[in-house]
Design a protein around this motif. Structure first.
Motif, PDB file in Angstrom:
ATOM      1  N   PHE B  10       0.859  -1.178   0.000  1.00 61.34           N
ATOM      2  CA  PHE B  10       0.000   0.000   0.000  1.00 61.34           C
ATOM      3  C   PHE B  10       0.898   1.232   0.000  1.00 61.34           C
ATOM      4  CE2 PHE B  10      -3.945  -2.192   0.746  1.00 61.34           C
ATOM      5  CZ  PHE B  10      -3.571  -3.316   1.448  1.00 61.34           C
ATOM      6  N   LEU B  11       0.501   2.203  -0.777  1.00 59.00           N
ATOM      7  CA  LEU B  11       1.304   3.417  -0.873  1.00 59.00           C
ATOM      8  C   LEU B  11       0.382   4.598  -1.068  1.00 59.00           C
ATOM      9  CD1 LEU B  11       4.026   4.791  -1.096  1.00 59.00           C
ATOM     10  CD2 LEU B  11       4.134   4.079  -3.483  1.00 59.00           C
ATOM     11  N   SER B  12       0.443   5.522  -0.127  1.00 54.92           N
ATOM     12  CA  SER B  12      -0.335   6.742  -0.231  1.00 54.92           C
ATOM     13  C   SER B  12       0.646   7.896  -0.345  1.00 54.92           C
ATOM     14  CB  SER B  12      -1.226   6.922   1.004  1.00 54.92           C
ATOM     15  OG  SER B  12      -1.989   8.105   0.902  1.00 54.92           O
ATOM     16  N   MET B  13       0.516   8.669  -1.386  1.00 57.39           N
ATOM     17  CA  MET B  13       1.496   9.707  -1.603  1.00 57.39           C
ATOM     18  C   MET B  13       0.819  10.986  -2.097  1.00 57.39           C
ATOM     19  SD  MET B  13       3.368   7.830  -4.804  1.00 57.39           S
ATOM     20  CE  MET B  13       4.451   9.151  -5.276  1.00 57.39           C
ATOM     21  N   GLN B  14       1.583  12.061  -1.991  1.00 59.71           N
ATOM     22  CA  GLN B  14       1.083  13.362  -2.408  1.00 59.71           C
ATOM     23  C   GLN B  14       1.401  13.572  -3.883  1.00 59.71           C
ATOM     24  OE1 GLN B  14       0.513  16.505  -0.063  1.00 59.71           O
ATOM     25  NE2 GLN B  14      -0.543  14.904   1.051  1.00 59.71           N
ATOM     26  N   GLU B  15       0.570  14.327  -4.527  1.00 53.79           N
ATOM     27  CA  GLU B  15       0.884  14.722  -5.898  1.00 53.79           C
ATOM     28  C   GLU B  15       2.223  15.459  -5.931  1.00 53.79           C
ATOM     29  OE1 GLU B  15      -2.458  16.960  -7.471  1.00 53.79           O
ATOM     30  OE2 GLU B  15      -3.003  15.243  -8.715  1.00 53.79           O
ATOM     31  N   GLY B  16       2.949  15.221  -6.998  1.00 46.32           N
ATOM     32  CA  GLY B  16       4.223  15.905  -7.185  1.00 46.32           C
ATOM     33  C   GLY B  16       5.424  15.179  -6.606  1.00 46.32           C
ATOM     34  N   SER B  84      -3.365   6.901  -9.658  1.00 49.71           N
ATOM     35  CA  SER B  84      -3.940   6.076  -8.587  1.00 49.71           C
ATOM     36  C   SER B  84      -4.524   4.805  -9.192  1.00 49.71           C
ATOM     37  CB  SER B  84      -5.041   6.843  -7.847  1.00 49.71           C
ATOM     38  OG  SER B  84      -4.526   7.954  -7.175  1.00 49.71           O
ATOM     39  N   ALA B  85      -4.053   3.646  -8.721  1.00 49.71           N
ATOM     40  CA  ALA B  85      -4.459   2.334  -9.253  1.00 49.71           C
ATOM     41  C   ALA B  85      -3.708   1.281  -8.464  1.00 49.71           C
ATOM     42  CB  ALA B  85      -4.126   2.220 -10.739  1.00 49.71           C
ATOM     43  N   THR B  86      -3.933   0.014  -8.828  1.00 45.06           N
ATOM     44  CA  THR B  86      -3.117  -1.067  -8.284  1.00 45.06           C
ATOM     45  C   THR B  86      -2.144  -1.515  -9.361  1.00 45.06           C
ATOM     46  OG1 THR B  86      -4.873  -1.779  -6.782  1.00 45.06           O
ATOM     47  CG2 THR B  86      -3.130  -3.366  -7.259  1.00 45.06           C
ATOM     48  N   GLY B 106       0.574  -7.179  -5.706  1.00 47.46           N
ATOM     49  CA  GLY B 106       0.042  -5.891  -6.118  1.00 47.46           C
ATOM     50  C   GLY B 106       0.394  -4.791  -5.128  1.00 47.46           C
ATOM     51  N   THR B 107       0.523  -3.583  -5.646  1.00 48.60           N
ATOM     52  CA  THR B 107       0.747  -2.383  -4.826  1.00 48.60           C
ATOM     53  C   THR B 107      -0.401  -1.422  -5.095  1.00 48.60           C
ATOM     54  OG1 THR B 107       3.159  -2.605  -4.875  1.00 48.60           O
ATOM     55  CG2 THR B 107       2.247  -0.411  -4.398  1.00 48.60           C
ATOM     56  N   ARG B 108      -1.172  -1.143  -4.041  1.00 49.85           N
ATOM     57  CA  ARG B 108      -2.300  -0.225  -4.201  1.00 49.85           C
ATOM     58  C   ARG B 108      -1.802   1.195  -3.969  1.00 49.85           C
ATOM     59  NH1 ARG B 108      -7.825  -1.535  -1.211  1.00 49.85           N
ATOM     60  NH2 ARG B 108      -7.438  -3.413  -2.418  1.00 49.85           N
ATOM     61  N   LEU B 109      -1.795   1.955  -5.017  1.00 51.51           N
ATOM     62  CA  LEU B 109      -1.253   3.313  -4.986  1.00 51.51           C
ATOM     63  C   LEU B 109      -2.378   4.328  -4.957  1.00 51.51           C
ATOM     64  CD1 LEU B 109       1.125   5.315  -5.325  1.00 51.51           C
ATOM     65  CD2 LEU B 109       0.905   5.007  -7.789  1.00 51.51           C
ATOM     66  N   THR B 110      -2.331   5.194  -3.964  1.00 49.38           N
ATOM     67  CA  THR B 110      -3.305   6.296  -3.858  1.00 49.38           C
ATOM     68  C   THR B 110      -2.532   7.594  -3.869  1.00 49.38           C
ATOM     69  OG1 THR B 110      -4.771   4.923  -2.516  1.00 49.38           O
ATOM     70  CG2 THR B 110      -5.155   7.301  -2.489  1.00 49.38           C
TER      71      THR B 110
END
Lengths: 112, 113
Positions: B10-16, B84-86, B106-110
């Motif tokens: 799981f990966l939650s990140m900021q734009e940029g 944003s996707a897996t 899988g890596t769920r990216l937000t």
């Protein structure tokens, strides 16, 4: 240019019922595969086929059967459906040694 | 045993921002794929990496393959919300003459604005 076609797209089964998921490809690929994808998980190989008349088990074959009577078709049979078989099923095809796989759009199966 | 492992899951990140997803695999192979999956959709092919040292780039995504380390990376540069996707990596293994494609978890990216 259909690629890999799966039917049906959605299905609800009752426990103990059986059904066949259909998969057809029009690219003359020798390899075909069935995968299942549980919610939030990766794809796990159920069965694969290296050509007409030849099939073999993948990682999670229990509860499923397959056949490959033609190059184009690779149906997946569920006997005595169980809630644990609730999943999204993907069919894929490829040439041996090629540079890619073609996936179908998936069949979303719910067993209640 | 044929294993493909991704991290993070799981990966939650900021734009940029920039980030990297890692894909390790257990047995020799020189053929690795990266796919994107949107919710409720099938797999979209992103990259096919066919040799040691292969590097491919498409827009803000870049993938590389080190077959000696059995490692591939997917690097995201200046992330945007649309990414944003897996993301899945998958490895071709040839076992007893048969070709099998084995997937990572899988890596769920937000990506947040």
């Amino acid at each position: 240019n259909a690629g890999v076609t799966q039917t049906p797209k959605f299905r609800i089964l009752k426990i103990g019922q059986s059904m066949t998921l259909q998969c057809t490809q029009d690219m003359n690929h020798n390899y075909m595969y069935w995968y299942r994808q549980d919610p939030g998980m990766g794809l796990k190989l159920i069965y694969y086929s290296v050509g007409a008349g030849i099939t073999d088990k993948g990682e999670v074959p229990n509860g499923y059967n397959v056949s490959r009577s033609t190059t184009e078709d690779f149906p997946l049979r569920l006997e005595l459906a169980a809630p644990s078989q609730t999943s999204v099923y993907f069919c894929a095809s490829s040439f041996f040694g090629s540079r890619g796989y073609t996936f179908g759009s998936g069949t979303r199966l719910t067993v209640v | 045993e044929l294993k493909v492992e991704q991290n993070p899951l799981f990966l939650s990140m900021q734009e940029g921002k920039n980030y990297t997803i890692y894909c390790n695999y257990s047995t020799t192979s020189d053929r690795l794929y990266w796919y994107r999956q949107d919710p409720g959709k099938s797999l979209e092919s992103l990259f096919v990496l066919l040799s040691n040292g292969a590097v491919k780039q498409e827009g803000r995504l870049m993938a590389s393959l080190d077959t000696k380390a059995r490692l591939s990376t997917l690097h995201i540069t200046a992330a945007v919300h649309d990414l944003s996707a897996t993301y899945f990596c998958a490895v071709d293994f040839i076992i007893q003459g048969a070709q099998k494609l084995v997937f990572g978890q899988g890596t769920r990216l937000t990506i947040n604005p």
